[in-house]
Design an enzyme around this catalytic site. Structure first.
Site, PDB file in Angstrom:
ATOM      1  N   ASP A  86     -52.739  73.908 -15.060  1.00 48.79           N
ATOM      2  CA  ASP A  86     -53.030  74.928 -16.069  1.00 48.79           C
ATOM      3  C   ASP A  86     -54.528  75.150 -16.226  1.00 48.79           C
ATOM      4  OD1 ASP A  86     -53.898  72.853 -18.136  1.00 48.79           O
ATOM      5  OD2 ASP A  86     -51.831  72.244 -17.783  1.00 48.79           O
ATOM      6  N   ASP A 155     -53.607  64.094 -14.673  1.00 49.66           N
ATOM      7  CA  ASP A 155     -53.011  65.022 -15.650  1.00 49.66           C
ATOM      8  C   ASP A 155     -51.718  65.550 -15.028  1.00 49.66           C
ATOM      9  OD1 ASP A 155     -52.434  66.851 -17.596  1.00 49.66           O
ATOM     10  OD2 ASP A 155     -54.102  68.201 -17.122  1.00 49.66           O
ATOM     11  N   THR A 157     -47.334  65.997 -14.545  1.00 47.29           N
ATOM     12  CA  THR A 157     -46.070  66.244 -15.224  1.00 47.29           C
ATOM     13  C   THR A 157     -45.429  64.900 -15.560  1.00 47.29           C
ATOM     14  OG1 THR A 157     -45.345  66.636 -12.961  1.00 47.29           O
ATOM     15  CG2 THR A 157     -45.419  68.525 -14.372  1.00 47.29           C
ATOM     16  N   ASP A 158     -44.288  64.956 -16.239  1.00 46.24           N
ATOM     17  CA  ASP A 158     -43.543  63.730 -16.540  1.00 46.24           C
ATOM     18  C   ASP A 158     -43.131  63.056 -15.223  1.00 46.24           C
ATOM     19  OD1 ASP A 158     -43.802  64.407 -19.150  1.00 46.24           O
ATOM     20  OD2 ASP A 158     -41.720  64.983 -19.479  1.00 46.24           O
TER      21      ASP A 158
END
Ligand code: SAM
Length: 277
Positions: A86, A155, A157-158
């Protein structure tokens, strides 16, 4: 008719927010991706049915995942970001005055494209001349590095899909090798309320590799439980004992030098599980 987005946390809990508009939906080679506009959170990025970030509270997560490690290291000249498609973490890293160069390795080009199109508040740092953005598997990149980075920020994702390996002991060993002799890393490590045994396992793995291992917390309302954990493994600097000598004078919204210290003060249930009770 009202439109609602619902995220399933477990069999007994779902979290919902009202949606004004579905801005984008696609299936990338790695995951399903959606961007929603919501009255409560503003624009929301969702991967595989899990909220990644919202325009409303992203600054808390991104300032904390970036500035805590950057201000623990005395001279964080060269930084690696793994994931972070992002752009929020990159935005924070490139505005730190002591960072000279940052490499960001994101596996999914489509996340960056969606962020550029719909989340300009986050993606603004992606075109900074300090940043070298690459599309590749972060695990593979770390395998190829030795003694290269001052700070590594994971950083991700799960721990599902391409991110599973980013939470393994073998990976933390490779991170150790990729760091310089006084290097350190920070990773987002899920919810202390829902994933405590997972955090304890990571704490143990990182502590068996790095002389300094610390957990710290921040409040991120759009994540399940609201309280979020980060794990830091460090070869030399202890973020708790050594207060940052010079937190740069940046326009932070959440982070500051007292939050830097306070974030490491853990609730009793965490201290007991991590063996510091
Ligand atoms: N702040 C978010 C959270 O805690 O949910 C995570 C933000 S960011 C969108 C996570 C990124 O990690 C995703 O864009 C995903 O594609 C990326 N990712 C997952 N596994 C990866 C891997 N092995 N290498 C590089 N990037 C990876």
């Amino acid at each position: 008719m009202e439109l609602w987005y619902t995220e399933k946390q477990n069999d007994n809990l779902k979290l919902s927010c009202r949606v004004t508009k579905t801005l984008h939906v696609e299936k990338t080679p790695f995951q399903s991706l959606a961007v929603l506009d919501t009255p409560g959170f503003g624009r929301v990025l969702i991967l595989d049915g899990i909220v990644q970030t919202t325009v409303w509270d992203e600054y808390i997560y991104h300032e904390m995942i970036a500035h805590v490690p950057l201000n623990t290291h005395r001279n964080p000249k060269k930084v690696l970001i793994i994931g972070g498609g992002d752009g929020g973490t990159a935005r924070e890293v490139v505005r730190h005055p002591r960072v000279h160069a940052a490499v960001m390795v994101e596996i999914d080009e489509r996340v960056v494209a969606a962020s550029r199109a719909y989340l300009p508040e986050l993606s603004s740092g992606l075109d900074d001349p300090k940043l070298d953005l690459r599309f590749a598997d972060g695990i593979k990149h770390v395998e190829e590095c030795e003694n290269e980075y001052d700070v590594i920020i994971i950083d991700s994702t799960d721990p599902v899909g391409p991110a599973v390996g980013l939470f393994s002991k073998e990976f933390y060993q490779k991170v150790h090798r990729a760091l310089k002799e006084d290097g350190l890393f920070t990773a987002q490590t899920e919810s202390p309320l829902f994933d405590l045994s997972f955090i304890a396992r990571i704490h143990g793995d990182v502590g068996s590799i790095f002389p300094v291992v610390r957990q710290y917390l921040a409040c991120v309302p759009s994540y399940p439980g609201g309280l979020w954990s980060f794990t830091m493994g460090s070869k030399k600097y202890d973020p708790v004992l050594a207060a940052p000598e010079s937190v740069p004078d940046l326009p932070y919204r959440y982070y500051n030098n007292t939050i830097h210290q306070a974030a490491f003060m853990l609730p009793q249930f965490m201290q007991e599980l991590l063996g510091r009770g």
